[in-house]
Design a protein around this motif. Structure first.
Motif, short mmCIF file in Angstrom:
data_model
loop_
_atom_site.label_atom_id
_atom_site.label_comp_id
_atom_site.label_asym_id
_atom_site.label_seq_id
_atom_site.Cartn_x
_atom_site.Cartn_y
_atom_site.Cartn_z
N SER A 65 0.86 -1.19 0.00
CA SER A 65 0.00 0.00 0.00
C SER A 65 0.89 1.24 0.00
O SER A 65 1.90 1.28 0.71
CB SER A 65 -0.91 0.00 1.23
OG SER A 65 -1.79 1.11 1.21
N TYR A 66 0.52 2.21 -0.83
CA TYR A 66 1.29 3.45 -0.96
C TYR A 66 0.40 4.58 -0.44
O TYR A 66 -0.68 4.82 -0.97
CB TYR A 66 1.69 3.68 -2.41
CG TYR A 66 2.49 2.50 -2.97
CD1 TYR A 66 3.86 2.45 -2.85
CD2 TYR A 66 1.84 1.43 -3.58
CE1 TYR A 66 4.59 1.37 -3.33
CE2 TYR A 66 2.55 0.35 -4.07
CZ TYR A 66 3.93 0.32 -3.94
OH TYR A 66 4.63 -0.75 -4.41
N CYS A 80 8.50 1.79 -17.91
CA CYS A 80 8.40 0.64 -18.81
C CYS A 80 9.02 -0.64 -18.25
O CYS A 80 8.57 -1.74 -18.58
CB CYS A 80 9.00 0.97 -20.17
SG CYS A 80 10.78 1.29 -20.16
N ASP A 81 10.03 -0.53 -17.41
CA ASP A 81 10.64 -1.71 -16.80
C ASP A 81 9.98 -2.11 -15.48
O ASP A 81 10.37 -3.09 -14.85
CB ASP A 81 12.14 -1.48 -16.55
CG ASP A 81 12.92 -1.31 -17.85
OD1 ASP A 81 12.54 -1.95 -18.84
OD2 ASP A 81 13.87 -0.51 -17.86
N GLY A 82 8.99 -1.32 -15.05
CA GLY A 82 8.29 -1.63 -13.82
C GLY A 82 9.06 -1.31 -12.56
O GLY A 82 8.71 -1.78 -11.48
N ASN A 83 10.12 -0.49 -12.68
CA ASN A 83 10.93 -0.18 -11.49
C ASN A 83 10.26 0.86 -10.59
O ASN A 83 10.47 0.86 -9.38
CB ASN A 83 12.31 0.34 -11.91
CG ASN A 83 13.16 -0.73 -12.55
OD1 ASN A 83 12.99 -1.91 -12.24
ND2 ASN A 83 14.03 -0.34 -13.46
N TRP A 84 9.47 1.76 -11.21
CA TRP A 84 8.81 2.78 -10.40
C TRP A 84 7.42 3.09 -10.93
O TRP A 84 7.09 2.78 -12.07
CB TRP A 84 9.65 4.04 -10.25
CG TRP A 84 10.25 4.63 -11.51
CD1 TRP A 84 11.48 4.38 -12.03
CD2 TRP A 84 9.64 5.58 -12.40
NE1 TRP A 84 11.69 5.11 -13.17
CE2 TRP A 84 10.59 5.87 -13.42
CE3 TRP A 84 8.40 6.23 -12.43
CZ2 TRP A 84 10.32 6.76 -14.47
CZ3 TRP A 84 8.13 7.13 -13.46
CH2 TRP A 84 9.09 7.37 -14.46
N LEU A 99 8.95 0.93 -6.52
CA LEU A 99 8.14 -0.24 -6.17
C LEU A 99 8.87 -1.19 -5.23
O LEU A 99 8.24 -2.03 -4.58
CB LEU A 99 7.73 -0.99 -7.45
CG LEU A 99 6.72 -0.27 -8.33
CD1 LEU A 99 6.36 -1.13 -9.53
CD2 LEU A 99 5.46 0.08 -7.54
N ARG A 100 10.19 -1.05 -5.15
CA ARG A 100 10.95 -1.98 -4.31
C ARG A 100 11.17 -1.45 -2.90
O ARG A 100 11.79 -2.10 -2.07
CB ARG A 100 12.29 -2.27 -4.97
CG ARG A 100 12.18 -2.94 -6.33
CD ARG A 100 13.41 -2.74 -7.18
NE ARG A 100 13.64 -1.32 -7.46
CZ ARG A 100 14.59 -0.85 -8.25
NH1 ARG A 100 15.41 -1.70 -8.84
NH2 ARG A 100 14.75 0.44 -8.45
N ALA A 101 10.67 -0.23 -2.66
CA ALA A 101 10.88 0.38 -1.33
C ALA A 101 9.62 1.14 -0.93
O ALA A 101 8.95 1.72 -1.78
CB ALA A 101 12.07 1.33 -1.37
#
Length: 308
Positions: A65-66, A80-84, A99-101
């Protein structure tokens, strides 16, 4: 996937019209849905949270949850790479999330309720539209606003869309007008907007505008979904009207193309979503089961086509 003001997100098999999964979303209505580029997760933007669900799980609980927005989140999307992930809210901010933090990584102040945000295909510029009629380009490299446009003063920009190759941007507003700009690269890295066309697409609000995807080429279309209960399909070459999709009984809030541009999914306040053939302009499936308005949809073009 289709969420509704009945506080559910429903997963439908596009071909059969069968609802195979329902997620309860008790916190608020869902304003926007977006699937990650790898098709693994579904972001649901509500008030004021964004929740990430596992597409391939039957778990009713979000995986993340953000939480730093303070009002309705009206826009959400992914690099595009789904990193953020990026988001825009009625709290007047555009935010970027890793997305990883946990937690928001960056925040930009629009100074008015943000209705729409899109990411330029160059992956380095976000374009936002707000309730006061402002369009702003946020340069993620320079970490600043690089451009401001006001197509119509005090006329809310409801929706923005960028052509997959970065050649065009379209803004749709509350007067039913679409403004089209050709996007040009300036001497530096900044994108310049060259006015190309003004299209009076509807006589009521446009709630969503969307340009067709890459695999639809050489055909290029603009879809406009409106409070007049219709969706119109325009040929980008000259912006002539190709088709009017009729059948919804109330406002049409959202639309999404299939990856090849052969189909369009729409969501409406009439509590249904529909699957349309772009070739015929006819609705070939109606998804019924929600008890209140459906205002957004997302399409998972996978081996098992499912939609919303």
């Amino acid at each position: 996937m289709i969420p509704s003001y009945d506080h559910t997100i429903r997963f439908w098999d596009a071909k059969s019209g069968r609802c195979y999964r329902t997620i309860q979303y008790p916190d608020s209505q869902v304003n926007r849905l977006e699937i990650t580029p790898d098709k693994r997760y579904l972001a649901a933007a509500g008030n004021p949270h964004i929740k990430l669900f596992d597409v391939n799980s039957n778990s009713p609980h979000p995986v993340m949850s953000y939480d730093s927005h303070t009002a309705n989140v009206m826009a959400v999307g992914f690099q595009c790479d789904g990193n953020w992930m990026y988001s825009g809210s009625e709290d007047g901010t555009v935010k970027i999330w890793d997305l990883r933090a946990p937690g928001c990584q960056r925040e930009y102040e629009s100074r008015a309720a943000v209705n729409t945000v899109v990411l330029h295909p160059n992956q380095t510029e976000l374009i936002s539209g707000d309730q006061n009629g402002n369009i702003r380009v946020w340069d993620l490299t320079a970490n600043s606003c690089s451009c401001e446009l006001v197509p119509e003063v005090d006329t809310a920009v409801r929706s923005l869309t960028v052509m997959w190759d970065g050649s065009l941007v379209v803004a749709a507003n509350n007067h039913g007008t679409c403004y089209v700009w050709r996007l040009l690269r300036g001497n530096q890295t900044m994108t310049n907007f060259e006015p190309l066309h003004k299209l009076q697409a509807h006589n009521k609000y446009i709630l969503k505008c969307l340009l067709s995807p890459e695999f639809c080429d050489p055909h290029r279309y603009l879809a406009t979904a409106s409070a007049d209960h219709t969706v119109k399909i325009w040929n980008v070459d000259g912006f002539t009207l190709e088709k009017t999709l009729t059948g919804h009984q109330r406002w049409v809030w959202d639309c999404v193309f299939s990856v090849d541009g052969a189909y369009l999914i729409t969501a409406s306040s009439d509590m249904t979503a529909r699957l349309w053939s772009m070739a015929s302009g006819e609705a070939i499936r109606v998804y019924q089961g929600h008890h209140k308005a459906t205002v957004c949809c997302a399409l998972h073009d996978g081996a098992e086509p499912s939609s919303g």
